[in-house]
Structures are given as structure tokens and as C-alpha cells.
Design a protein around this motif. Structure first.
Motif, PDB file in Angstrom:
ATOM      1  N   SER A 103      -2.506  -0.576  -0.701  1.00 14.05           N
ATOM      2  CA  SER A 103      -3.381   0.587  -0.535  1.00 14.05           C
ATOM      3  C   SER A 103      -4.788   0.091  -0.245  1.00 14.05           C
ATOM      4  CB  SER A 103      -3.368   1.446  -1.803  1.00 14.05           C
ATOM      5  OG  SER A 103      -4.118   0.812  -2.833  1.00 14.05           O
ATOM      6  N   TYR A 104      -5.716   1.007  -0.130  1.00 13.58           N
ATOM      7  CA  TYR A 104      -7.111   0.649   0.126  1.00 13.58           C
ATOM      8  C   TYR A 104      -7.894   0.428  -1.168  1.00 13.58           C
ATOM      9  CZ  TYR A 104      -6.378   2.018   4.986  1.00 13.58           C
ATOM     10  OH  TYR A 104      -5.929   2.110   6.279  1.00 13.58           O
ATOM     11  N   ASN A 105      -7.271   0.600  -2.323  1.00 12.55           N
ATOM     12  CA  ASN A 105      -7.964   0.405  -3.601  1.00 12.55           C
ATOM     13  C   ASN A 105      -8.453  -1.030  -3.701  1.00 12.55           C
ATOM     14  OD1 ASN A 105      -7.446   3.029  -4.379  1.00 12.55           O
ATOM     15  ND2 ASN A 105      -5.563   2.507  -5.446  1.00 12.55           N
ATOM     16  N   GLY A 106      -9.756  -1.199  -3.776  1.00  6.50           N
ATOM     17  CA  GLY A 106     -10.361  -2.518  -3.871  1.00  6.50           C
ATOM     18  C   GLY A 106     -10.733  -3.133  -2.536  1.00  6.50           C
TER      19      GLY A 106
END
Length: 162
Positions: A103-106
Motif C-alpha cells: 500500500s502507500y502507507n509510509g
């Protein structure tokens, strides 16, 4: 190829970051595809799973148009996006510089390549010649190991400006 091109031209090249790739693909559009929401308009802009593919491989969904190509098409066979870039969707999945995080988390907030996390995988963008409508869109992202060599993978280079 990047090293060869750099030596030949004296310029610096690299794979685009995932953020750069999506910015270039969208070309200012907010729709799912740079030509709009209708996937059946794809054959003007992209080589996709369409009626030409279904003449010999007739299962699954398809775009209700005919781009005239079953496999990959010559670069520039379709209309460009608003930035003048050809083949941003369809034809061949394109490698980016980013590691294959789920995912795009971080993710970096500045558009830089995300070079931490699951780097045994790399991010692909853009869909390919055999992709059905739900996979031919600017936000599509896939992850794959870099040892894969198949006829639906390709690359596009970015030039580093100094």
C-alpha cells in the motif's frame, strides 16, 4: 539499457518513480483513464484486451472496441495523452523504481522512489495488451519480482534534469 543510453547521449536516465509515472499517465486528468471514464474508448488510446484479442482468446471481459493488435503494438500506434505521451496505459506494464510495498502507507510524500520495504518485488504501472477494462486505468499498480521476463512487461525512462 540505461547505462548504454547515458553513455551514448551524455544525459542521466532512470526508471521513473511510481509517483512520477502516475503524474505523467494522468496528464492532469482526474478520471480513471486519461481519456475519461469510458473503458470502451480505449482503442483510440491504448492496446488492450478488445475484440481483436477475442477473435482467438474468447473468455473474460473485453473492451468493446477493436485496436487491431492481439499482442504488443508498435510504440506510438495510439493517440497520446494531454502531455503528449503515448502508450501510458495498455500495451506493456511498465517498471518503476519503487519497491513493491502493498500500500502507500509510509510512502515518501515528495514523489521520490520508495526504496525500502519489500524490494524483492518492484511496482509495475499501466496495464498491458491483455488487460480487461478494470485493469486499464491510471491508478493500477501491480508488484512482481524483477526476474520475470514476459511479453507484457516493458519500461519507460525518465531523464534527470540538472
Amino acid at each position: 539499457y540505461v547505462e548504454w543510453l547515458a553513455k551514448r547521449t551524455g544525459q542521466r536516465y532512470r526508471l521513473p518513480t511510481e509517483a512520477e509515472w502516475e503524474y505523467a499517465a494522468r496528464a492532469g486528468a482526474i478520471a480513471a483513464r486519461y481519456w475519461g471514464e469510458d473503458p470502451n474508448q480505449a482503442c483510440r488510446y491504448a492496446n488492450v484486451a478488445d475484440q481483436s484479442r477475442f477473435q482467438t482468446w474468447s473468455f473474460g471481459n473485453k473492451h468493446e472496441c477493436n485496436d487491431g493488435f492481439y499482442f504488443t503494438a508498435p510504440v506510438g500506434s495510439f493517440a497520446p495523452n494531454r502531455f503528449g505521451l503515448n502508450d501510458m496505459l495498455g500495451n506493456a506494464h511498465e517498471w518503476t523504481a519503487d519497491c513493491g510495498n502493498a500500500s502507500y502507507n509510509g510512502a515518501p510524500s515528495d514523489g521520490a522512489a520508495w526504496l525500502t520495504g519489500n524490494c524483492s518485488l518492484r511496482v509495475l504501472r499501466g496495464g498491458a495488451w491483455g488487460h480487461v477494462p478494470r485493469f486499464v486505468r491510471s491508478a493500477l499498480r501491480s508488484r512482481i519480482t524483477t526476474v520475470n521476463r514476459v511479453n507484457y512487461l516493458g519500461f519507460r525512462l525518465a531523464r534527470t534534469l540538472e
